[in-house]
Enzyme design. Structure first.
Site, PDB file in Angstrom:
ATOM      1  CG  HIS A  72       0.977  12.798 -43.385  1.00  0.00           C
ATOM      2  ND1 HIS A  72       0.477  13.242 -42.195  1.00  0.00           N
ATOM      3  CD2 HIS A  72       2.293  13.120 -43.369  1.00  0.00           C
ATOM      4  CE1 HIS A  72       1.434  13.801 -41.488  1.00  0.00           C
ATOM      5  NE2 HIS A  72       2.539  13.756 -42.187  1.00  0.00           N
ATOM      6  CE1 TYR A 200      -7.405  13.699 -38.864  1.00  0.00           C
ATOM      7  CE2 TYR A 200      -9.004  15.311 -38.080  1.00  0.00           C
ATOM      8  CZ  TYR A 200      -8.068  14.903 -39.012  1.00  0.00           C
ATOM      9  OH  TYR A 200      -7.804  15.701 -40.099  1.00  0.00           O
ATOM     10  N   PRO A 292     -13.350  22.494 -39.325  1.00  0.00           N
ATOM     11  CG  PRO A 292     -11.770  23.341 -37.822  1.00  0.00           C
ATOM     12  CD  PRO A 292     -13.209  23.424 -38.191  1.00  0.00           C
ATOM     13  CE  LYS A 296     -12.241  16.666 -47.830  1.00  0.00           C
ATOM     14  NZ  LYS A 296     -10.804  16.417 -47.900  1.00  0.00           N
ATOM     15  CE1 TYR A 384      -8.695  13.870 -42.764  1.00  0.00           C
ATOM     16  CE2 TYR A 384      -6.826  13.264 -44.134  1.00  0.00           C
ATOM     17  CZ  TYR A 384      -7.342  13.899 -43.020  1.00  0.00           C
ATOM     18  OH  TYR A 384      -6.507  14.583 -42.173  1.00  0.00           O
TER      19      TYR A 384
HETATM   20  P1  RFL Z   1      -9.860  33.740 -46.668  1.00  0.00           P
HETATM   21  O1  RFL Z   1      -8.603  32.998 -46.403  1.00  0.00           O
HETATM   22  O2  RFL Z   1     -10.680  34.172 -45.518  1.00  0.00           O
HETATM   23  O3  RFL Z   1      -9.441  35.016 -47.522  1.00  0.00           O
HETATM   24  C1  RFL Z   1     -10.337  36.083 -47.792  1.00  0.00           C
HETATM   25  C2  RFL Z   1      -9.541  37.348 -48.022  1.00  0.00           C
HETATM   26  O4  RFL Z   1     -10.447  38.398 -48.361  1.00  0.00           O
HETATM   27  C3  RFL Z   1     -10.091  39.573 -47.636  1.00  0.00           C
HETATM   28  N1  RFL Z   1     -11.280  40.425 -47.490  1.00  0.00           N
HETATM   29  C4  RFL Z   1     -11.479  41.558 -48.188  1.00  0.00           C
HETATM   30  N2  RFL Z   1     -10.744  42.180 -49.109  1.00  0.00           N
HETATM   31  C5  RFL Z   1     -11.245  43.328 -49.614  1.00  0.00           C
HETATM   32  N3  RFL Z   1     -12.420  43.894 -49.223  1.00  0.00           N
HETATM   33  C6  RFL Z   1     -13.186  43.290 -48.300  1.00  0.00           C
HETATM   34  N4  RFL Z   1     -14.344  43.832 -47.919  1.00  0.00           N
HETATM   35  C7  RFL Z   1     -12.727  42.080 -47.742  1.00  0.00           C
HETATM   36  N5  RFL Z   1     -13.229  41.230 -46.803  1.00  0.00           N
HETATM   37  C8  RFL Z   1     -12.332  40.245 -46.676  1.00  0.00           C
HETATM   38  C9  RFL Z   1      -9.555  39.048 -46.317  1.00  0.00           C
HETATM   39  O5  RFL Z   1      -8.723  39.991 -45.666  1.00  0.00           O
HETATM   40  C10 RFL Z   1      -8.798  37.796 -46.754  1.00  0.00           C
HETATM   41  O6  RFL Z   1      -7.449  38.075 -47.060  1.00  0.00           O
HETATM   42  O7  RFL Z   1     -10.818  32.932 -47.646  1.00  0.00           O
HETATM   43  P2  RFL Z   1     -10.501  31.907 -48.858  1.00  0.00           P
HETATM   44  O8  RFL Z   1      -9.474  32.506 -49.784  1.00  0.00           O
HETATM   45  O9  RFL Z   1     -11.803  31.488 -49.373  1.00  0.00           O
HETATM   46  O10 RFL Z   1      -9.744  30.675 -48.159  1.00  0.00           O
HETATM   47  C11 RFL Z   1     -10.442  29.833 -47.277  1.00  0.00           C
HETATM   48  C12 RFL Z   1      -9.488  29.253 -46.224  1.00  0.00           C
HETATM   49  O11 RFL Z   1      -8.762  30.303 -45.624  1.00  0.00           O
HETATM   50  C13 RFL Z   1     -10.247  28.441 -45.145  1.00  0.00           C
HETATM   51  O12 RFL Z   1     -11.282  27.690 -45.733  1.00  0.00           O
HETATM   52  C14 RFL Z   1      -9.328  27.467 -44.379  1.00  0.00           C
HETATM   53  O13 RFL Z   1      -8.412  28.175 -43.578  1.00  0.00           O
HETATM   54  C15 RFL Z   1     -10.133  26.506 -43.496  1.00  0.00           C
HETATM   55  N6  RFL Z   1      -9.306  25.588 -42.682  1.00  0.00           N
HETATM   56  C16 RFL Z   1      -8.746  24.443 -43.228  1.00  0.00           C
HETATM   57  N7  RFL Z   1      -8.927  24.171 -44.540  1.00  0.00           N
HETATM   58  C17 RFL Z   1      -8.311  23.058 -45.100  1.00  0.00           C
HETATM   59  O14 RFL Z   1      -8.501  22.822 -46.303  1.00  0.00           O
HETATM   60  N8  RFL Z   1      -7.500  22.217 -44.389  1.00  0.00           N
HETATM   61  C18 RFL Z   1      -7.274  22.425 -43.064  1.00  0.00           C
HETATM   62  O15 RFL Z   1      -6.481  21.685 -42.468  1.00  0.00           O
HETATM   63  C19 RFL Z   1      -7.922  23.551 -42.434  1.00  0.00           C
HETATM   64  N9  RFL Z   1      -7.726  23.816 -41.132  1.00  0.00           N
HETATM   65  C20 RFL Z   1      -9.082  25.853 -41.334  1.00  0.00           C
HETATM   66  C21 RFL Z   1      -8.286  24.926 -40.576  1.00  0.00           C
HETATM   67  C22 RFL Z   1      -9.606  26.994 -40.710  1.00  0.00           C
HETATM   68  C23 RFL Z   1      -9.380  27.201 -39.367  1.00  0.00           C
HETATM   69  N10 RFL Z   1      -9.935  28.375 -38.817  1.00  0.00           N
HETATM   70  C24 RFL Z   1      -9.204  29.293 -38.039  1.00  0.00           C
HETATM   71  C25 RFL Z   1     -11.234  28.823 -39.248  1.00  0.00           C
HETATM   72  C26 RFL Z   1      -8.053  25.146 -39.234  1.00  0.00           C
HETATM   73  C27 RFL Z   1      -8.617  26.251 -38.619  1.00  0.00           C
HETATM   74  C28 RFL Z   1      -8.384  26.392 -37.143  1.00  0.00           C
HETATM   75  C1  PHB Z   2      -3.994  21.492 -39.434  1.00  0.00           C
HETATM   76  O1  PHB Z   2      -2.884  20.981 -39.724  1.00  0.00           O
HETATM   77  O2  PHB Z   2      -4.096  22.637 -38.953  1.00  0.00           O
HETATM   78  C2  PHB Z   2      -5.211  20.677 -39.624  1.00  0.00           C
HETATM   79  C3  PHB Z   2      -5.104  19.399 -40.174  1.00  0.00           C
HETATM   80  C4  PHB Z   2      -6.233  18.621 -40.315  1.00  0.00           C
HETATM   81  C5  PHB Z   2      -7.458  19.114 -39.900  1.00  0.00           C
HETATM   82  C6  PHB Z   2      -7.576  20.388 -39.374  1.00  0.00           C
HETATM   83  C7  PHB Z   2      -6.435  21.178 -39.226  1.00  0.00           C
HETATM   84  O3  PHB Z   2      -8.566  18.322 -40.025  1.00  0.00           O
END
Ligand code: RFL
Ligand code: PHB
Length: 389
Positions: A72, A200, A292, A296, A384
């Site tokens: 994009h 957005y 989110p 980031k 961004y």
């Molecule tokens: P994770 O993915 O939470 O992974 C951590 C892992 O550790 C395990 N764990 C354990 N293992 C052993 N012993 C324990 N005691 C443990 N406790 C936990 C867990 O089971 C898991 O497998 O963390 P990590 O690796 O730091 O990754 C971070 C990302 O997952 C997170 O920041 C993103 O998903 C955030 N996020 C977004 N980030 C972006 O860069 N771009 C996006 O578009 C974006 N959209 C989002 C998002 C997060 C969202 N939610 C649901 C919070 C959209 C949403 C809706």
């Molecule tokens: C997504 O694709 O889930 C997404 C993209 C951009 C955002 C948050 C979530 O800022």
């Protein structure tokens, strides 16, 4: 059992760190509480910075992101009944790639399996021990038996609710937090995205985001009260609410269909300082959370993994502690800028219960400024697409 770096958590931070270390010749082992299927089932991030894609390439796991990811060059900001494009590429020369966290995780898991590296899934009671000494250990329970891993370092990549940060004595850690008074209700549906770029939307009824996973799979979010439960949001109500928060053209074009996933996520900004405690280092959501709105979270997990892997490489290849000594400061400097950007985007785009009509007018003035001033557009775009490492 013995390894150089014991990694707790097989999310994006842990898996990427493991592959980078492997590439640098540093042996490592991953301990994960859940099954691989469980980790893959979580629908989360969707947007990758160029730096994150480059890290996938560095570990040889980037080919599918290039083949299937959607590149994009801009995003759209909707307010006052109209949409305004932010030309990311024009402002910065950089693009972003739409490629789901599920796919990133799968590609890294496959790379790890193909390299024959050790991962222990369904490890219970994982406990980092003695990380304030030169001989850290990690214990865990598997199939009813307790095991111990001796290591040089522990990497806490276990997310916000993990054990690593929780194992640090409170006097050694300082935390900074903001909890937002709303959540995001998200759905995934096998319908074509309403627009080929992300929208957005700032609307008097609340924020909405139109994003996607592919040309046939859409991901939509609407701001909702924190107390809401997904049972209160049948698909029809979701589509109706989303349409009301979009401009007429987008609302008219929106293709609806059954949801294949639906969930509500609270929004939070959180930073723990420092990110190093003796021989234990935190990376990713274990150390910081962003709302989110700036996309980031996953990208910060990737930049932390990059800094940490480089620091360990310097330690083993050059017998220098400089990298590990500066990891926390270096990572936090990038983290805080992304925390600021995510907070700013959240503040500009959501309906806040306590700022009233004055706050709403300030948001519109800011959006008008951001979309019509080159300086302000460039500032948004630069953050961004991701600040340099
Ligand atoms: P994770 O993915 O939470 O992974 C951590 C892992 O550790 C395990 N764990 C354990 N293992 C052993 N012993 C324990 N005691 C443990 N406790 C936990 C867990 O089971 C898991 O497998 O963390 P990590 O690796 O730091 O990754 C971070 C990302 O997952 C997170 O920041 C993103 O998903 C955030 N996020 C977004 N980030 C972006 O860069 N771009 C996006 O578009 C974006 N959209 C989002 C998002 C997060 C969202 N939610 C649901 C919070 C959209 C949403 C809706
Ligand atoms: C997504 O694709 O889930 C997404 C993209 C951009 C955002 C948050 C979530 O800022």
């Amino acid at each position: 059992m013995r390894t150089k770096v014991a990694i707790i958590g097989a999310g994006p931070a842990g898996l990427l760190l493991g592959q980078l270390l492997h590439t640098y010749g540093v042996d490592n082992l991953i301990l994960e509480r859940h099954t691989g299927e469980y980790v893959l089932d979580r629908i989360r991030a969707g947007l990758l910075e160029e730096g994150t894609v480059a890290l996938l390439d560095e570990v040889g796991a980037g080919s599918r992101a290039h083949a299937e990811g959607l590149v994009h060059e801009g995003i759209e900001l909707a307010f006052g009944g109209r949409r305004h494009r932010v030309d990311l590429k024009g402002a910065t020369g950089k693009t972003v790639t739409i490629y789901g966290q599920t796919e990133v995780t799968l590609d890294l898991m496959n790379a790890r399996r193909d390299a024959g590296l050790a991962s222990i899934y369904e490890a219970a009671d994982v406990t980092p021990l003695d990380f304030d000494t030169d001989h850290p250990r990690v214990s865990y329970v598997k199939d009813g038996a307790t095991h111990e891993i001796a290591c040089d370092f522990i990497a806490g990549c276990d997310g916000f609710h993990g054990i690593s940060r929780a194992s640090v004595k409170p006097s050694a850690i300082e935390t900074f937090e903001r909890i937002y008074p709303f959540g995001w209700l998200g759905i995934l549906s096998d319908t074509p995205p309403v627009s080929h770029e992300l929208i957005y939307s700032n609307h008097p009824r609340g924020f909405a985001l139109c994003t996607m996973r592919s040309a046939r799979r859409s991901r939509y979010y609407v701001q909702c009260p924190l107390e809401d439960h997904i049972d209160q949001w049948p698909d029809d109500r979701f589509w109706d609410e989303l349409k009301r928060r979009l401009d007429d053209e987008a609302a008219g074009k929106l293709v609806t269909g059954p949801s294949i996933e639906k969930s509500i996520a609270p929004l939070r900004s959180f930073v723990a300082e420092p990110m190093r405690f003796g021989r234990m280092f935190l990376a990713g959501d274990a150390a910081h959370i962003v709302p989110p709105t700036g996309a980031k979270g996953l990208n910060l997990a990737a930049s932390d993994a990059h800094y940490l892997a480089r620091a360990f490489r310097e330690y083993y290849d050059e017998s220098s502690s400089a990298g590990i000594d500066h990891y926390s400061e270096k990572a936090l400097s990038r983290v805080w800028k992304a925390v600021r950007f995510s907070w700013w985007m959240t503040s500009m785009l959501h309906k806040f219960p306590d700022t009233g009509t004055f706050g709403a007018r300030i948001q519109l003035a800011e959006l008008d400024y951001v979309t019509h001033s080159n300086a302000a557009t460039t500032s948004l775009a630069e953050n961004y697409v991701g600040l340099p490492y």
